[in-house]
Motif scaffolding. Sequence first.
Motif, PDB file in Angstrom:
ATOM      1  N   GLN A 168       0.729  -1.255   0.094  1.00 13.86           N
ATOM      2  CA  GLN A 168      -0.128   0.058   0.152  1.00 13.86           C
ATOM      3  C   GLN A 168       0.831   1.212   0.041  1.00 13.86           C
ATOM      4  N   GLU A 169       2.102   0.912   0.211  1.00 14.36           N
ATOM      5  CA  GLU A 169       2.822   2.384   0.257  1.00 14.36           C
ATOM      6  C   GLU A 169       3.284   2.543  -1.196  1.00 14.36           C
TER       7      GLU A 169
ATOM      8  N   SER B 214       0.568   2.868  -5.311  1.00 11.66           N
ATOM      9  CA  SER B 214       1.313   1.757  -4.646  1.00 11.66           C
ATOM     10  C   SER B 214       1.089   0.492  -5.791  1.00 11.66           C
TER      11      SER B 214
END
Length: 231
Positions: free
Chosen positions: A148-149, A156
């Motif tokens: 999710q980064e 992402s």
Amino acid sequence: MSRLASFRGPSTPTSSPVQQTRHPSAPNSPSRAAESTYHRKTRSILQDIRSVTETWDDIVLVDGLKAAKALVDLRTDLDNELSLVPAGSQPDREVVGPKLSEMEKRVVALDSVLVKLKKQFNRLNTLVDNLEGLLHETSKTKGWEAVQEPLWVTWSLEKFASEIPDILIPYHRSLQMHMDIVELLRTHSVPFDLSRDAITRWVSQPFLEEDGWEAKWEDLCEAEIERWNSK
């Protein structure tokens, strides 16, 4: 709609006019400082998707257009020659036979184009599956938080894997359109106006005008992916 229904996720320095000093810029995130394997794999898969769509356009606008236009031109020539045959007379077989033979060759060429397009669509599907597989693999080894980064800028891995599958829809519709056009042109009695309109649709690829790779994804990937145009 994303095929990842089982996953859930969240979706400049200045200077002082007096002291002429700059505020320190924000440090790079770890993902930007050093690319990981899944960074490289993500970029590679997306570059391969772009390559498939470029090949698609070459097949449609070079091989396909050449065969379709030649077929329509042959029929137009034959119609013009037949119009000169006196009423009540039979056309010369030496005129009709070779023309029909050439038309059949162009139909075979169009069938070959469809085979090539289906192959590219299957390749596109496989690459989308590979991207989703990379998400699953990375989430298992690195954790869900890692996917999710942001990879490079804001998107992402989870975002890419959730959104990119949308590209299958316009290309599937375009494939079906090309299949319908070939079926139409296969009939030697098709009127010229219908043939002309069919070739116009063949070239314009209306389903890709707004949702094809070049229209929807190329600029986004160039902005979001570092070294996007590197090999």
